[in-house]
Each structure stands twice: as structure tokens, then as C-alpha cells.
Design a protein around this motif. Structure first.
Motif, PDB file in Angstrom:
ATOM      1  N   VAL A  50      -1.451 -25.018  21.190  1.00  0.00           N
ATOM      2  CA  VAL A  50      -2.396 -23.796  21.731  1.00  0.00           C
ATOM      3  C   VAL A  50      -1.913 -22.425  20.719  1.00  0.00           C
ATOM      4  CG1 VAL A  50      -2.590 -21.888  23.582  1.00  0.00           C
ATOM      5  CG2 VAL A  50      -2.308 -24.571  24.020  1.00  0.00           C
ATOM      6  N   LEU A 123      -9.232 -28.452  24.886  1.00  0.00           N
ATOM      7  CA  LEU A 123     -10.080 -27.117  24.619  1.00  0.00           C
ATOM      8  C   LEU A 123      -9.627 -26.329  23.691  1.00  0.00           C
ATOM      9  CD1 LEU A 123     -12.426 -26.862  26.629  1.00  0.00           C
ATOM     10  CD2 LEU A 123     -11.150 -25.419  27.998  1.00  0.00           C
ATOM     11  N   GLY A 124     -10.520 -26.089  22.658  1.00  0.00           N
ATOM     12  CA  GLY A 124     -10.034 -25.181  21.674  1.00  0.00           C
ATOM     13  C   GLY A 124      -9.538 -23.742  21.989  1.00  0.00           C
ATOM     14  N   ARG A 125     -10.188 -23.344  23.060  1.00  0.00           N
ATOM     15  CA  ARG A 125      -9.557 -21.949  23.674  1.00  0.00           C
ATOM     16  C   ARG A 125      -9.395 -22.016  24.962  1.00  0.00           C
ATOM     17  NH1 ARG A 125     -12.546 -16.737  22.316  1.00  0.00           N
ATOM     18  NH2 ARG A 125     -14.231 -17.597  23.026  1.00  0.00           N
ATOM     19  N   TRP A 127      -7.421 -20.882  27.104  1.00  0.00           N
ATOM     20  CA  TRP A 127      -7.278 -19.597  27.765  1.00  0.00           C
ATOM     21  C   TRP A 127      -8.423 -19.141  28.635  1.00  0.00           C
ATOM     22  CZ3 TRP A 127      -5.929 -20.462  22.710  1.00  0.00           C
ATOM     23  CH2 TRP A 127      -6.826 -19.970  21.787  1.00  0.00           C
ATOM     24  N   LYS A 128      -9.492 -19.740  27.749  1.00  0.00           N
ATOM     25  CA  LYS A 128     -10.921 -19.241  28.526  1.00  0.00           C
ATOM     26  C   LYS A 128     -11.630 -20.270  29.348  1.00  0.00           C
ATOM     27  CE  LYS A 128     -11.423 -15.505  26.045  1.00  0.00           C
ATOM     28  NZ  LYS A 128     -11.207 -14.339  26.604  1.00  0.00           N
TER      29      LYS A 128
ATOM     30  N   ILE C 101     -15.694 -21.909  24.227  1.00  0.00           N
ATOM     31  CA  ILE C 101     -14.479 -22.255  24.654  1.00  0.00           C
ATOM     32  C   ILE C 101     -13.943 -23.564  23.915  1.00  0.00           C
ATOM     33  CG2 ILE C 101     -14.719 -21.261  26.963  1.00  0.00           C
ATOM     34  CD1 ILE C 101     -15.163 -24.166  28.066  1.00  0.00           C
ATOM     35  N   GLY C 102     -14.805 -24.093  23.061  1.00  0.00           N
ATOM     36  CA  GLY C 102     -14.041 -25.148  22.148  1.00  0.00           C
ATOM     37  C   GLY C 102     -14.126 -26.501  22.595  1.00  0.00           C
ATOM     38  N   THR C 103     -15.110 -26.852  23.440  1.00  0.00           N
ATOM     39  CA  THR C 103     -15.007 -28.320  23.801  1.00  0.00           C
ATOM     40  C   THR C 103     -15.305 -29.376  22.761  1.00  0.00           C
ATOM     41  OG1 THR C 103     -17.419 -28.646  24.464  1.00  0.00           O
ATOM     42  CG2 THR C 103     -15.786 -27.747  26.124  1.00  0.00           C
ATOM     43  N   ARG C 104     -16.172 -28.677  21.772  1.00  0.00           N
ATOM     44  CA  ARG C 104     -16.521 -29.578  20.702  1.00  0.00           C
ATOM     45  C   ARG C 104     -17.443 -30.814  20.857  1.00  0.00           C
ATOM     46  NH1 ARG C 104     -11.250 -29.329  20.629  1.00  0.00           N
ATOM     47  NH2 ARG C 104     -10.792 -31.396  20.707  1.00  0.00           N
ATOM     48  N   PHE C 117     -15.813 -26.657  13.110  1.00  0.00           N
ATOM     49  CA  PHE C 117     -14.824 -26.250  14.323  1.00  0.00           C
ATOM     50  C   PHE C 117     -13.655 -25.318  13.384  1.00  0.00           C
ATOM     51  CE2 PHE C 117     -11.431 -26.765  17.217  1.00  0.00           C
ATOM     52  CZ  PHE C 117     -11.991 -25.956  18.340  1.00  0.00           C
ATOM     53  N   GLY C 142     -10.050 -22.311  17.491  1.00  0.00           N
ATOM     54  CA  GLY C 142     -10.902 -23.028  18.818  1.00  0.00           C
ATOM     55  C   GLY C 142     -12.181 -22.505  19.009  1.00  0.00           C
TER      56      GLY C 142
END
Lengths: 457, 174, 231
Positions: A50, A123-125, A127-128, C101-104, C117, C142
């Protein structure tokens, strides 16, 4: 069956099933400490990911999903076991279900809790993450209900809530029983959880009713849960993902691995808590036969999936096909066939080897095989996108392995703690089953009067 | 407060005889206390007004409510956003059907659970019919049948009836 | 409202990659280095795909610049759980960085694999940080990103045209890649305007669209190479 179970007195049963909740051996603390350490290590790896970025994992372009999503499908798959199997056994009045239901339902709840973490881990982010939740906000933004990931979110939460209720309500009588047999803080603790259950006729009647309604509702929810996971893939325009049989294929795979993990759990519980009189060879025999059926079902679906791809011979599809069957993933593919079919089928087919140990070996093999299947589905397709220039490869890093280990340990830890705090065999259901077998005409239990002979589901 | 006289029984048949005995001895049906550690599903154990449950109805009502919420949530949210992703219609029932289904199931589960708690009067802080001492005996025996009485002549009647039908033990509880 | 599109003449493309460099400069793309690139994490919004044909000595390289095709029916859009990627009225497939949010999932569902990404946060060594384009936001770790058809340039041209009370002229908007192409292989313009250079070129008999059979309705039109004879 019935010989061993029949000879148990109520008192012995209470002793057997409640003793583990009160007496704690050194082995328990050791197991918890080891599992806890692995969980902490996985947690640290996740914190590192993270903080630094998803790049610390092995995923890349074009393989944007890897071990996390494969393990996600795997856990959601084994979560299908419990509640679905228990509900089907209850609805079909399978006579041998009584000692199996609770330990199956607990698997569901914990596998879902752990599996549900993976979409967040990946999840890339992260925290969201709460942006996935449909709640009114001052910016007027809503999640996209067209997206399978939102379906996932809704399905996981519905199934988790339903499974939790389905585990908890039938536990009330047992919690009350424990409350009435222990003293001190335990009495207060179980008393709080028992919600004041007294065992009045109305309570019993409504509980039976609630269980049967919940069983009817939870089966389609369980099926939808894993179908939605399949649609995460098959709605995508990807070679070897865009397949109409994916949903039933995933559901069959889920039940397959679910029965396997249930058997593993049963073998361990039997040894650790000395439940030989409760989890008898007949249970392993019956579940073993069910597992055998699923071996063939799994082979059938896999063959159908690959045959059509191979026969159609579309170039894009064949690139993914070759990558899996002949290419770098071939060891995984053939390992999967070995683990899911070649090893378990002979063990489960022969009466002589369909023993408790035999079932354990077959189940462990299937668990590994099914994880490999999930890995093949995710990585195989993603490594071979349509434009050849973008082809890629993938290998997990230590971060992914650590998080995988951590979550597996977390799942086991949750299960160990559960079986330490709550009776892992449903005491009242076991009594009910025993009584039904003892007095065949079962006059005072009209709802259960059509109890068939054991061994048929 | 009235005194409670509780007989401890080992089989449901004995317990049922005790219920009949008490009613025969003039105890009002809703004054009979019954408890069990095993399912007692014979309708005779239930007071007549308790025999009918509306749980299925409420489950269906919950499902309909869930379905309506599912539809309005997805359709409203999609219209508020006003975006047609990938050429799909803004309100795409094919895609939303899954969310609607999940909320329908959630509604049915909610209806069932709420009705369960309403009709049983749970949750309570402690067991309504047992104190700690009786509880222990009861837990091992299985069934308990008794009555709450205020007048001393009734105490004798209840005690006698319970012993006659084969109570293993009779407990007094205030 | 214009319908933006791009026409790429493969007969003119020499594979020089000037477009790639220009894109990096314009859109604040980070330089991720050899190691990350080897892992498949090249940070390019446009790439020159090179395919070899034939055997030595009769060998030939074919080039095709691939960027986001700005599909009308973009497979990336419906799968995003938070509407971070959507279609705007000008036919652009927009990516809202802040919402991602980066689920890709979008990147997986893109048949062209053109989404990029952010695996890490990026740093620009001094003095490279001085040349960052102030019109383009810096993306953090992200988030998903991709070619925008240089939407900042479209916006600037639109504002100017509005100030002067006219429509945007053909050729007034040039994405960085188009502007830097030495052979004018790329042309950008309004496909709804039949007289724009892009529309004229798009009517060529050589026109095709990438993976058109998937029904994604791309806004990038390629002109295939005519057969040529080796001297």
C-alpha cells in the motif's frame, strides 16, 4: 451408522462437545502463535504494498491481475461449500447431515471474509475502497451498476450476511445450552450471545421455519455469488474468458473445492477434538462419493471449455489456449489435471481407499488443483492479449506469496478460534438426528418424518 | 411474584403428557411453561395462538421490498450519473438484474430474521424461564414443563401432576 | 459538437517514435527505466508496434502506432465500478484520474492493451521536473491512465474559439504525437466535418480500424500500406 452415535449418552455428548471450549492445551496456543505470526507477516507485506505501490507485486502490463485475483476466486469458491452444501443437505433431509452442517457453514463465513479481502488487497488505491458503496454523497457520485465489480460487492455482502445469519441462528440453542452449563465469565459471554434463548416451543418452531426459509434463499444467493465471480471474467472481451459456460463452470469448481476443504476440516477436527464418534467413516464415505461425482463434473466442464476453443481455432483464442496447454503454463495445466482428476478419482472410486485418510489425500490434492485452475484462468488469458506485440508473462513476487500465505493462515486461524469458542458440531441437530434414528416412527417430529435412509443426498 | 414449579423430563412424550395433565388440572394453556434443549415441533406443544407463523409472508414482503429498492437504487443512480458506459443503455436491466436479485434475497433474509425475533420475543437479556440453578439440571435432562402459580393450593396440584406423569425432578423457582 | 478522430497512414510511418517522445513531454509521462520496462511496465500512451515479416534477406519490418482508440463502444467503460472512465459528448473516452480506485479491470478489458497503470509514484530528476506541463495533472500510484487525444489542447482551442466567437478550425487542434510526426503520417480532426483533412483521408479505400470485428467502434482509423515491390 448409528451404532457409535447411538451409544452416546446426552451427558457424554455434552462433555465431548463442550470440553474443548473450556480446556485449553499448550498445542492450541502454539498453533495460534504460529498462525498469528504468518498473518502479521502477510499484513506487513500488504502494508509495504500500500505504501510503495502495486509495483511491488509481479503484476504488469498485460497481466494486470495475478495471484490476488486467482486466490480471490479460490476463496470465494471454497466459501460456496459450507452454506450451499449445508442448505442442500437440510432441504433434502439427508440423514447424515447433522454433524456436518456447522463446520461447513463456518467455512463459508470465514472463506468469504478472507476472500472478500482480496478485491481490496488488489486495489491500486485501497484507501478509496468505499467508493464502491452506493451511498448518497455531496458530489452526487454513484457506483456503476453495470460493472461486475459492483455486482461482486453486492453479492459478497449479501452472501456474507446471509451465511452469517444461517450460521448464527441455528447456533442459538447450543449457545444457550453452554450458557446453562458453565459458570463465571463464560456464562455471561455465552449468555450474551444466546440472546436469551430458553427453548420454548415457539422458539423451536420459528427457528425451524427460519432455517428452512433461509436455506431456500441462500442456495440461489450462493450460486449467484460464484456466477458473479465468473462474470468478472466472461463479460470481458478476452480470449478464453468470453465464455458462456463460465458461470456454471465456476459454480461446479466452487462446490468441488468446497467439499474438499470441508473434508480436510472434518479430518482435522476429528483428530484434534477426538470426534470419532460424531464424524464417522460414513460421513467421509458419503462426502467422498459426492466429491467423486464432482471430479467427473469438473472434467466434463473443463473438457467442454477447452474442446470448443480448440475446435474453433480462432487465432486469438488459440494463443491463450497454447499458452496454457503447451506453453509456459503447461506444467500448471497438467498439474491441475493430475491434482483434480488423476490422483483423486482412483482414491475416491475404490471403497478400500475411500477411508478418512484417503479422503484427506484426495481433498488436499483437489485444493491445490483448484487453485491452479484459478491461476490458469487469470494468468493464461491475460498473458495473451489480442495484439501480439503486447504479449507478456507473469511471475509472483515475495509480496504476493507473503500475502497469500498470510491470508491462508488467517483463514485457518479464524477457523481454529471459532472451533475453540463455539461447538463445531451442532449439538441439538446431532441429538435430533440421533433421536430420529433411534425411534423410527418419529411421531413427535412431523416435519422430519420423511427422513430417508442415510447415505443418500 | 408468582412461584414457578418446573418438572424435568427426559423425553418429549413425557413432556407432552405433562402439558396435557396441567391443562386438565385447570392451569390456563398460556400459563404452562415449556422448555426444551431439543426441537419440539409437535403442534400440541404450541399454544393455539402461536401455531400460525407469518414468517413466510414477511420473507416474501421483504423480497418484494428488496426488489423495489434494488430497482430504484440502480435505475436512479444510473440516471443521476447519466452515463452510457460502452454504449450500454443508461438503465440496463440485464446488468442491473444481478444487483436487484441480491437485494431481493437480502430483503427476504431480513424479513425472515426480523420475523423470527419478533415472533419469539428474542433477544432478551437472559433466559425467560430458567434461573442458573434449574438451568443446569434442565440442560442435561432435555425437557422442562411447569407453571407459574400464585395460590398455594395450586402449588400442590401442579407438583402432583408433574410427578404423576413421570417428572424426573421437580424444581421450585421464585 | 465535434467528433474527434485520428487517421494514421501506415504507408508514411517510419517507426521513428518521435510521437512517443512528444507524448512523454506533453503529458508528463514518467521515465520508468530499463528494469521496470523489462517487467512490462513501459509507461507509454502511444507505442510503435513492430512486426517482422518474411525471412532474411527478404525481410521487412512493419510498424503500427497504437494508442487509445477512443472507442465509441469502449469495453473499458462498463466494467469500471466507479465510472472513472466514461464517454464524453465529443467522442472522447475520458479517464477521471481522481475517481479511479485502481481495479485495473478496464485495462484487462481493453482489446488493444493501451491502458497504463501507475505501479509506483513517480519522481522527475532535476531539472526534468522544471519541464512538466502545467496543463496536465500528475498522476499518483494506483491510478489508471491512457491517451487523452491531448484533451488539454482541445480545451485550449475551444476556449480560444469561443472567445473569438467562431468554431474550431480544422487543423487548429493537434495532439503532440500528430504535431511531431515528421512524415505527417498522423492527422487529427473532426470526423463529423466531411471537409476536414481527417475525414478526407478516412474515406480512403485503404482505411481500416484495428480489431474492428469486436464492434468497439474505434475513433482511430488506419490506412493500410499499399503493396510495394522490392527494387
Amino acid at each position: 451408522m448409528g451404532d457409535k452415535a447411538g451409544s452416546l449418552t446426552t451427558n457424554m455428548m455434552h462433555e465431548d462437545l463442550i470440553r474443548p471450549l473450556i480446556l485449553t492445551g499448550r498445542r492450541f496456543y502454539l498453533v495460534v502463535a504460529v498462525l498469528g505470526a504468518i498473518v502479521l507477516w502477510g499484513l506487513a507485506a500488504w502494508g509495504y504494498q500500500v505504501r510503495t505501490g502495486m509495483g511491488v507485486a509481479g503484476i504488469n502490463s498485460p497481466v494486470f491481475w495475478g495471484v490476488y485475483i486467482a486466490t480471490y476466486i479460490f476463496f470465494i469458491g471454497i466459501s460456496n461449500a459450507g452454506t450451499l452444501i449445508s442448505a442442500m443437505l437440510r432441504l433434502s433431509h439427508a440423514g447424515w447431515r447433522h454433524p456436518v452442517t456447522r463446520c461447513a457453514e463456518a467455512i463459508t463465513v470465514f472463506a468469504l471474509m478472507v476472500g472478500g479481502m482480496f478485491p481490496l488487497i488488489h486495489l491500486g488505491r485501497v484507501w478509496k475502497f468505499y467508493w464502491l458503496i452506493p451511498y448518497p454523497n455531496e458530489r452526487g457520485l454513484w457506483p456503476n451498476f453495470h460493472s461486475p465489480l459492483v455486482w461482486d460487492f453486492m453479492a459478497i455482502n449479501t452472501y456474507l450476511l446471509g451465511s452469517f445469519v444461517y450460521l448464527y441462528l441455528p447456533m442459538l440453542p447450543d449457545l444457550a445450552l453452554i450458557r446453562d452449563r458453565v459458570a463465571g465469565w463464560r456464562r455471561r459471554f455465552y449468555g450474551l450471545l444466546a440472546l436469551g434463548w430458553s427453548g420454548t416451543p415457539v422458539e423451536w418452531h420459528r427457528l425451524e421455519k427460519a432455517i428452512s426459509i433461509l436455506a431456500v434463499v441462500i442456495i440461489p444467493v450462493a450460486v449467484s455469488m460464484h456466477s458473479v465471480v465468473a462474470w468478472d471474467f466472461s463479460v470481458a472481451l478476452k480470449p478464453m474468458w468470453h465464455s458462456t459456460i463460465f458461470a456454471p463452470y465456476f459454480v461446479v469448481g466452487a462446490l468441488f473445492s468446497g467439499i474438499a476443504i470441508l473434508m480436510v476440516a472434518m479430518v482435522i477436527l476429528r483428530r484434534v477434538f477426538h470426534l470419532e464418534a460424531y464424524l464417522e467413516p460414513i460421513h467421509f464415505n458419503n462426502l467422498g462419493l459426492l466429491l467423486l461425482t464432482f471430479c467427473f463434473l469438473w472434467l466434463y466442464f473443463t473438457f467442454a471449455e477447452y474442446l470448443v476453443t480448440w475446435y474453433g481455432h480462432l487465432p486469438d483464442e488459440m494463443a491463450a489456449f497454447r499458452f496454457k496447454v503447451e506453453g509456459p503454463l503447461a506444467p500448471f495445466f497438467w498439474g491441475m489435471v493430475l491434482m483434480n482428476f488423476v490422483i483423486p478419482v482412483p482414491i475416491l472410486a475404490m471403497r478400500k481407499t475411500r477411508t478418512v485418510t484417503g479422503c484427506l489425500v484426495a481433498s488436499l490434492s483437489i485444493l491445490v488443483g483448484m487453485w491452479l485452475e484459478r491461476y490458469l484462468i487469470v494468468v493464461g488469458t491475460l498473458s495473451r492479449p489480442r495484439l501480439e506485440f503486447a504479449w507478456g508473462h507473469y511471475a509472483p513476487t515475495w509480496v504476493e506469496i507473503s500475502i497469500l500465505m498470510g491470508t491462508v493462515a488467517y483463514f485457518i486461524l479464524l477457523y481454529v478460534l471459532f472451533s475453540k469458542i463455539f461447538p463445531i458440531i451442532s449439538i441439538w441437530e446431532f441429538k435430533q438426528g440421533r433421536r430420529l434414528r433411534a425411534q423410527k416412527p418419529a411421531g413427535d417430529v412431523p416435519v422430519m418424518a420423511n427422513e430417508p435412509f442415510p447415505g443418500v443426498m | 411474584m408468582a412461584e414457578r414449579i418446573l418438572g424435568v423430563f427426559e423425553t418429549s412424550a413425557d413432556a407432552l403428557r405433562a402439558v396435557r395433565g396441567l391443562v386438565g388440572a385447570g392451569i390456563p394453556r398460556d400459563g404452562v411453561i415449556i422448555g426444551s434443549t431439543e426441537p419440539i415441533l409437535d403442534p400440541e406443544f404450541l399454544a393455539p395462538e402461536d401455531r400460525k407463523t407469518r414468517m413466510s409472508l414477511w420473507a416474501i414482503a421483504g423480497a418484494i421490498l428488496g426488489c423495489a429498492i434494488g430497482y430504484s437504487l440502480t435505475a436512479t443512480a444510473a440516471q443521476l450519473m447519466g452515463l452510457a458506459p460502452g454504449g450500454q443503455p443508461i438503465v440496463s436491466l440485464w446488468a442491473f438484474a444481478i444487483v436487484i436479485f441480491e437485494l431481493t434475497a437480502l430483503g427476504a433474509i431480513g424479513g425472515t430474521v426480523i420475523t423470527f425475533f419478533r415472533e419469539t420475543g428474542l433477544p432478551q437479556r437472559r433466559s425467560a424461564i430458567l434461573d442458573a440453578q434449574v438451568a443446569r439440571t434442565f440442560a442435561d435432562a432435555g425437557f422442562i414443563v411447569g407453571a407459574a402459580v400464585d395460590r398455594s393450593e395450586q402449588v400442590v396440584v401442579v407438583d402432583r401432576v408433574l410427578r404423576e406423569v413421570g417428572a424426573k425432578d421437580v424444581k421450585y423457582q421464585r | 459538437m465535434a467528433k474527434w478522430g485520428m487517421v494514421i497512414d501506415l504507408d508514411r510511418c517510419t517507426g521513428c517514435e518521435a510521437c512517443v517522445i512528444a507524448c512523454h513531454a506533453e503529458n508528463n509521462l514518467p521515465i520508468v527505466g530499463e528494469e521496470e520496462s523489462a517487467k512490462g511496465r513501459q509507461h507509454n500512451w502511444i507505442r510503435i508496434e513492430r512486426y517482422w515479416e518474411g525471412e532474411y534477406p527478404h525481410i521487412r519490418a512493419r510498424f503500427i502506432p497504437v494508442l487509445c482508440q477512443q472507442c465509441d463502444h469502449a469495453p473499458c467503460e462498463p466494467v469500471c465500478p466507479v465510472y472513472a472512465t466514461y464517454h464524453n459528448p465529443e467522442g472522447l473516452n475520458a479517464q477521471v484520474y481522481n475517481r479511479c480506485i485502481g481495479t485495473r479491470f478496464c485495462a484487462n478489458n481493453c482489446p488493444y492493451t493501451v491502458r497504463v497503470f501507475n505501479w509506483f509514484d513517480h519522481q522527475w530528476e532535476r531539472p526534468l521536473d522544471e519541464q512538466l506541463n502545467p496543463d496536465v495533472s500528475i498522476r499518483t500510484r494506483g491510478m489508471m491512465e491512457k491517451c487523452t487525444f491531448c484533451v488539454q489542447r482541445i480545451r485550449r482551442a475551444r476556449h480560444q474559439a469561443e472567445d473569438e466567437g467562431r468554431d474550431i478550425r480544422d487543423g487548429e487542434v493537434q495532439p503532440a504525437c500528430v504535431q511531431s510526426c515528421p512524415t505527417e503520417a498522423m492527422v487529427f480532426g473532426d470526423l463529423d466535418d466531411p471537409d476536414s483533412r481527417a475525414s478526407q483521408r478516412a474515406r480512403s479505400r485503404r482505411a481500416f480500424r484495428l480489431l474492428e470485428e469486436l464492434g468497439t467502434e474505434p475513433s482511430v482509423i488506419y490506412l493500410k500500406e499499399d503493396e510495394w515491390v522490392e527494387p
